[in-house]
Design an enzyme around this catalytic site. Structure first.
Site, PDB file in Angstrom:
ATOM      1  N   GLY A  10      -8.633  -7.549  10.378  1.00  0.00           N
ATOM      2  CA  GLY A  10      -7.585  -6.841  11.108  1.00  0.00           C
ATOM      3  C   GLY A  10      -7.228  -7.027  12.224  1.00  0.00           C
ATOM      4  O   GLY A  10      -6.330  -7.656  12.875  1.00  0.00           O
ATOM      5  N   ARG A  11      -8.070  -6.264  13.357  1.00  0.00           N
ATOM      6  CA  ARG A  11      -7.815  -6.616  14.602  1.00  0.00           C
ATOM      7  C   ARG A  11      -7.777  -7.997  15.259  1.00  0.00           C
ATOM      8  O   ARG A  11      -7.000  -8.253  16.223  1.00  0.00           O
ATOM      9  CB  ARG A  11      -8.540  -5.553  15.349  1.00  0.00           C
ATOM     10  CG  ARG A  11      -8.508  -3.852  15.101  1.00  0.00           C
ATOM     11  CD  ARG A  11      -9.562  -3.069  15.647  1.00  0.00           C
ATOM     12  NE  ARG A  11      -9.402  -1.929  15.156  1.00  0.00           N
ATOM     13  CZ  ARG A  11      -9.817  -1.328  14.110  1.00  0.00           C
ATOM     14  NH1 ARG A  11     -10.466  -2.050  13.260  1.00  0.00           N
ATOM     15  NH2 ARG A  11      -9.465  -0.112  13.608  1.00  0.00           N
TER      16      ARG A  11
ATOM     17  N   GLN B  20       0.930  -1.245  -0.185  1.00  0.00           N
ATOM     18  CA  GLN B  20       0.091   0.042   0.057  1.00  0.00           C
ATOM     19  C   GLN B  20       0.726   1.463   0.092  1.00  0.00           C
ATOM     20  O   GLN B  20       2.016   1.474   0.608  1.00  0.00           O
ATOM     21  CB  GLN B  20      -0.947   0.000   1.155  1.00  0.00           C
ATOM     22  CG  GLN B  20      -1.878   1.216   1.377  1.00  0.00           C
ATOM     23  CD  GLN B  20      -2.636   1.308   2.368  1.00  0.00           C
ATOM     24  OE1 GLN B  20      -2.166   1.632   3.392  1.00  0.00           O
ATOM     25  NE2 GLN B  20      -4.189   0.745   2.357  1.00  0.00           N
TER      26      GLN B  20
ATOM     27  N   ARG C 291      -7.659   1.491  -1.809  1.00  0.00           N
ATOM     28  CA  ARG C 291      -8.580   1.573  -0.485  1.00  0.00           C
ATOM     29  C   ARG C 291      -9.111   2.932  -0.500  1.00  0.00           C
ATOM     30  O   ARG C 291      -8.467   3.889  -0.547  1.00  0.00           O
ATOM     31  CB  ARG C 291      -7.315   1.476   0.823  1.00  0.00           C
ATOM     32  CG  ARG C 291      -8.203   1.304   1.965  1.00  0.00           C
ATOM     33  CD  ARG C 291      -7.523   0.706   3.089  1.00  0.00           C
ATOM     34  NE  ARG C 291      -8.400  -0.298   3.736  1.00  0.00           N
ATOM     35  CZ  ARG C 291      -8.148  -0.750   4.978  1.00  0.00           C
ATOM     36  NH1 ARG C 291      -7.421  -0.020   5.606  1.00  0.00           N
ATOM     37  NH2 ARG C 291      -9.047  -1.347   5.602  1.00  0.00           N
TER      38      ARG C 291
ATOM     39  N   TYR D   3      -6.415  10.743   4.547  1.00  0.00           N
ATOM     40  CA  TYR D   3      -5.103  11.154   3.987  1.00  0.00           C
ATOM     41  C   TYR D   3      -5.346  11.932   2.488  1.00  0.00           C
ATOM     42  O   TYR D   3      -6.556  12.229   2.282  1.00  0.00           O
ATOM     43  CB  TYR D   3      -4.403   9.736   3.882  1.00  0.00           C
ATOM     44  CG  TYR D   3      -3.941   8.983   5.013  1.00  0.00           C
ATOM     45  CD1 TYR D   3      -2.874   9.747   5.740  1.00  0.00           C
ATOM     46  CD2 TYR D   3      -4.489   7.836   5.431  1.00  0.00           C
ATOM     47  CE1 TYR D   3      -2.623   9.271   7.031  1.00  0.00           C
ATOM     48  CE2 TYR D   3      -4.040   7.140   6.569  1.00  0.00           C
ATOM     49  CZ  TYR D   3      -3.106   7.869   7.496  1.00  0.00           C
ATOM     50  OH  TYR D   3      -2.854   7.322   8.626  1.00  0.00           O
TER      51      TYR D   3
END
Length: 325
Positions: free
Chosen positions: A307-308, A101, A214, A166
């Site tokens: 993910g987590r 990424q 993404r 971002y």
């Protein structure tokens, strides 16, 4: 066969199941964004056994001015390629595919880390510099050469980061994009930079190399980007040549107040999936294999990002797959 265990092939990317480890910033890089042994060990542990079909490696900055944090990984110059090769090789040796990424933090960059003034689509309370047209073109070029570095390092694809507030997310959001030129205003103008980045990346890596984005498809904020905006953008991204859409939040980030439960971005991924034909990744609080299976069966997405749960337990994927056999 279980939906989660079905293979999927996108161009040269052959995935043995629908399980994805999404990019999670570890802050384990060394000075100048160099790859540390700790970072290599982390990805070795997470990819062990190859149970996760696709690992999307955490965001790397395409230029020093776009660095998000002190411990972030770099992909900003050719000297990093050999280190990136080590990372790709570790993931491959364990049996998983690896995507890199790439990102520019925009106004989320910190001058204390970079020594440079943050840049963004618009001037916001005097905290940053507004990008000129020339500055935008320069950043597009930075994404282009960063993507080529990822390919040279042996990654199976590259993911453009356009979420979580971002730079590209800042251009997409009416909250942070107040421009009056060709890069501001209507949705198609606010994604002009996205389309330029996508084209530049594909020109660099070739049409056979998988390109993901993404995408923060909604800000979930008053005055921000909406799901309808996200649908318009997603269709344009597909036309531009994107191979996989990795759906998340915009300025709101990866966690949204008021959205809970496993797969809390499912309404967003489902809305996007309805208007495109390319695969869509859904992430957001998924901790049970049975829930991942249900989300795929109900066609909320084509791939599931966990993910987590994997961050907490590196054996999660192995146990999840065994439970579905």
């Amino acid at each position: 066969m279980s939906h989660l265990l079905k293979p999927l092939e996108i161009k040269n990317l052959k995935l043995k199941n629908r399980l994805v480890m999404p990019p999670l910033a570890t802050e384990k890089s060394k000075e100048y964004g160099r790859i540390s042994k700790e970072l290599l060990d982390y990805y070795d542990e997470k990819s062990e056994g190859g149970h996760i079909s696709l690992i999307i490696v955490e965001h790397a900055f395409v230029s020093e001015e776009g660095r998000a944090s002190k411990g972030q990984m770099s992909i900003a110059d050719d000297s990093i390629i050999d280190d990136l090769k080590k990372l790709a090789n570790i993931i491959h040796s364990n049996g998983s595919k690896a995507v890199m990424q790439i990102n520019h933090a925009g106004i989320k960059a910190n001058k204390e880390n970079t020594g440079l003034d943050p840049v963004g689509p618009s001037l916001l309370e005097g905290e940053n510099k507004e990008l000129s047209i020339e500055g935008i073109k320069d950043i597009v070029e930075k994404f282009k050469v960063a993507a080529l570095r990822a390919k040279k390092a042996g990654f199976d694809g590259v993911e453009i980061h356009a979420a979580h507030g971002y730079l590209l997310s800042q251009f997409f959001s009416p909250i942070t994009n107040k421009r009056n030129d060709e890069y501001g205003g209507a949705v198609l103008s606010r994604i002009k930079i996205h389309l330029e980045v996508i084209k530049a990346v594909i020109d660099a890596v070739g049409k056979d190399y998988p390109v993901l984005i993404r995408f923060g498809a909604s800000d979930y904020m008053d005055g921000g980007s909406t799901i309808e905006d996200g649908k318009v953008a997603a269709k344009e991204f597909q036309k531009a040549g994107v191979d996989i859409l990795d759906i998340s939040g915009g300025l709101c980030g990866a966690v949204v107040q008021g959205l809970d439960g496993q797969g809390y971005f499912a309404p967003l991924s489902e809305a996007i999936k309805d208007v495109v034909s390319i695969p869509v990744i859904l992430t957001g609080g998924i901790t049970d294999a049975s829930v991942a299976e249900k989300l795929l069966k109900e066609e909320k997405a084509d791939l599931i990002g966990v993910g987590r749960a994997i961050l907490r337990d590196s054996t999660w994927a192995k146990k999840a797959i065994e439970s579905l056999k």
